[in-house]
Design a protein around this motif. Sequence first.
Motif, PDB file in Angstrom:
ATOM      1  N   ASP A   3      -3.313  14.816  -7.173  1.00 49.87           N
ATOM      2  CA  ASP A   3      -4.050  13.556  -7.124  1.00 49.87           C
ATOM      3  C   ASP A   3      -5.539  13.797  -7.373  1.00 49.87           C
ATOM      4  OD1 ASP A   3      -1.896  11.992  -6.805  1.00 49.87           O
ATOM      5  OD2 ASP A   3      -2.377  11.295  -4.783  1.00 49.87           O
ATOM      6  N   LEU A  49       0.008   6.971 -14.622  1.00 52.45           N
ATOM      7  CA  LEU A  49       1.333   6.330 -14.604  1.00 52.45           C
ATOM      8  C   LEU A  49       2.310   7.170 -13.778  1.00 52.45           C
ATOM      9  CD1 LEU A  49       1.431   5.125 -18.305  1.00 52.45           C
ATOM     10  CD2 LEU A  49       1.829   3.626 -16.342  1.00 52.45           C
ATOM     11  N   THR A  51       1.520   9.180 -11.263  1.00 58.97           N
ATOM     12  CA  THR A  51       1.184   9.143  -9.834  1.00 58.97           C
ATOM     13  C   THR A  51       1.334   7.734  -9.266  1.00 58.97           C
ATOM     14  OG1 THR A  51      -1.175   8.768 -10.283  1.00 58.97           O
ATOM     15  CG2 THR A  51      -0.467  11.065 -10.015  1.00 58.97           C
ATOM     16  N   GLY A  52       1.470   6.721 -10.134  1.00 69.35           N
ATOM     17  CA  GLY A  52       1.659   5.349  -9.667  1.00 69.35           C
ATOM     18  C   GLY A  52       0.366   4.581  -9.435  1.00 69.35           C
ATOM     19  N   VAL A  53      -0.788   5.215  -9.683  1.00 65.69           N
ATOM     20  CA  VAL A  53      -2.054   4.476  -9.563  1.00 65.69           C
ATOM     21  C   VAL A  53      -2.059   3.355 -10.613  1.00 65.69           C
ATOM     22  CG1 VAL A  53      -4.570   4.618  -9.822  1.00 65.69           C
ATOM     23  CG2 VAL A  53      -3.347   6.384  -8.549  1.00 65.69           C
ATOM     24  N   ILE A  54      -1.533   3.663 -11.793  1.00 65.95           N
ATOM     25  CA  ILE A  54      -1.249   2.620 -12.788  1.00 65.95           C
ATOM     26  C   ILE A  54       0.263   2.397 -12.757  1.00 65.95           C
ATOM     27  CG2 ILE A  54      -1.270   1.982 -15.230  1.00 65.95           C
ATOM     28  CD1 ILE A  54      -3.862   3.548 -15.515  1.00 65.95           C
TER      29      ILE A  54
ATOM     30  N   LEU B  18       2.897   5.302 -25.508  1.00 66.93           N
ATOM     31  CA  LEU B  18       1.646   6.040 -25.255  1.00 66.93           C
ATOM     32  C   LEU B  18       1.389   6.945 -26.448  1.00 66.93           C
ATOM     33  CD1 LEU B  18       1.843   6.877 -21.458  1.00 66.93           C
ATOM     34  CD2 LEU B  18       0.017   5.639 -22.610  1.00 66.93           C
ATOM     35  N   PRO B  55      -3.219  -1.919 -18.614  1.00 69.22           N
ATOM     36  CA  PRO B  55      -2.694  -1.103 -17.524  1.00 69.22           C
ATOM     37  C   PRO B  55      -2.659  -1.980 -16.266  1.00 69.22           C
ATOM     38  CG  PRO B  55      -4.553  -0.004 -18.625  1.00 69.22           C
ATOM     39  CD  PRO B  55      -4.550  -1.441 -19.062  1.00 69.22           C
ATOM     40  N   VAL B  56      -1.521  -2.042 -15.598  1.00 62.94           N
ATOM     41  CA  VAL B  56      -1.409  -2.801 -14.343  1.00 62.94           C
ATOM     42  C   VAL B  56      -1.706  -1.811 -13.217  1.00 62.94           C
ATOM     43  CG1 VAL B  56       0.107  -4.190 -12.881  1.00 62.94           C
ATOM     44  CG2 VAL B  56       0.269  -4.379 -15.374  1.00 62.94           C
ATOM     45  N   ILE B  57      -2.846  -2.005 -12.571  1.00 61.92           N
ATOM     46  CA  ILE B  57      -3.360  -1.022 -11.614  1.00 61.92           C
ATOM     47  C   ILE B  57      -2.905  -1.360 -10.195  1.00 61.92           C
ATOM     48  CG2 ILE B  57      -5.492  -0.060 -10.613  1.00 61.92           C
ATOM     49  CD1 ILE B  57      -6.825  -0.733 -13.394  1.00 61.92           C
ATOM     50  N   SER B  58      -2.475  -0.324  -9.439  1.00 62.12           N
ATOM     51  CA  SER B  58      -2.180  -0.495  -8.005  1.00 62.12           C
ATOM     52  C   SER B  58      -3.502  -0.318  -7.264  1.00 62.12           C
ATOM     53  CB  SER B  58      -1.200   0.563  -7.508  1.00 62.12           C
ATOM     54  OG  SER B  58       0.042   0.398  -8.094  1.00 62.12           O
ATOM     55  N   TRP B  59      -4.195  -1.427  -7.061  1.00 59.81           N
ATOM     56  CA  TRP B  59      -5.542  -1.344  -6.476  1.00 59.81           C
ATOM     57  C   TRP B  59      -5.520  -0.772  -5.067  1.00 59.81           C
ATOM     58  CZ3 TRP B  59      -9.578  -1.285  -9.446  1.00 59.81           C
ATOM     59  CH2 TRP B  59      -9.518  -1.921 -10.687  1.00 59.81           C
ATOM     60  N   ARG B  61      -4.106   1.766  -4.202  1.00 55.72           N
ATOM     61  CA  ARG B  61      -4.189   3.228  -4.304  1.00 55.72           C
ATOM     62  C   ARG B  61      -5.627   3.729  -4.418  1.00 55.72           C
ATOM     63  NH1 ARG B  61       0.489   5.878  -6.073  1.00 55.72           N
ATOM     64  NH2 ARG B  61      -0.824   7.703  -6.011  1.00 55.72           N
ATOM     65  N   VAL B  62      -6.556   2.825  -4.708  1.00 53.64           N
ATOM     66  CA  VAL B  62      -7.962   3.232  -4.787  1.00 53.64           C
ATOM     67  C   VAL B  62      -8.804   2.482  -3.745  1.00 53.64           C
ATOM     68  CG1 VAL B  62      -8.150   4.244  -7.083  1.00 53.64           C
ATOM     69  CG2 VAL B  62      -8.178   1.770  -6.866  1.00 53.64           C
TER      70      VAL B  62
END
Lengths: 157, 148
Positions: A3, A49, A51-54, B18, B55-59, B61-62
Amino acid sequence: MSDTPKEITRGHMAVFQDPLPLVEKPFAAYAKKLGITEDETIELLRHYLSTGVIRRLAGVLKHDRAGFVVNAMVAMVIPPGECDAAGAVLAEFPFITHCYRRTAYPDWPYTMYAMVHAKSRREFDGDIERIRSSVAPQEMAVLRSVKEYRKTAFRMG
Amino acid sequence: MQPIERKLLNAVQRDFPLEKRPFAVIAKRHHITEKRCIEMLRRLTAQGILREIRPVISWNRVGFTGILIGLAVAPDRVDEVAAAINGIPGVTHNYLREGRLNLWCTLTCENDADGQRSLTFMRSLDGVADVKEFASEKTYKIGLVLDV
């Protein structure tokens, strides 16, 4: 790959939060902002992608314009011990795009929420019936969308 | 919509390539030219059918948190309340729905204090009788893919 530290990841997301331009080499726009090559940009996307952050790199439709004219949030009372089984069943329905278990209140007892999208009222009624017969909620509130005031993707300031 | 447009919309919702020239890859799969593929996607965007490709972001996670909020708003005040809520930074969805809680919005915020401040503001608005926060306890599906 391990990460990436959060501050670095945030810097990358500040760039990746922009939509992909519809041009021959769309990743070049990100590459330019990141100061790296297109290949490195694609690798970076692949990393996030994995790691799942996106979550996904994908086209996002405007539901009503794409033909999904009947949309609803369906709230259900499902006993706590049965939520996981019900969630697994609901997740399989193609007409449900989102499904969550959420906090309940004494005057709003629903525990499960599913977003339903249908192309006609007839199709919608059938979808609701399939939910009712498959997970048998104790109570169910069908909260149809009446007006959209906003629908957008989150952006960092 | 033409059949090829439907196919493209279904394709870009899943497995976006990609590759340096992703539209050339999609075009080849559908036996059209890259140029035509890009033109069609641009037209679908201009028509408001395709919102965007992103990109669909998992917010979360940040460091951000997303919450769902349901409000009970007097019917004759709902447009004003909705407009005031749209002015809060981080409000991404806002819908009028049938039901006792009739206005539903999602808020993405960086910390709990920001979230609570926004909820206090919503409670202060004229015509708002109830504001409830619905934290997500478990996610069973985040799909976003719909076959057109």
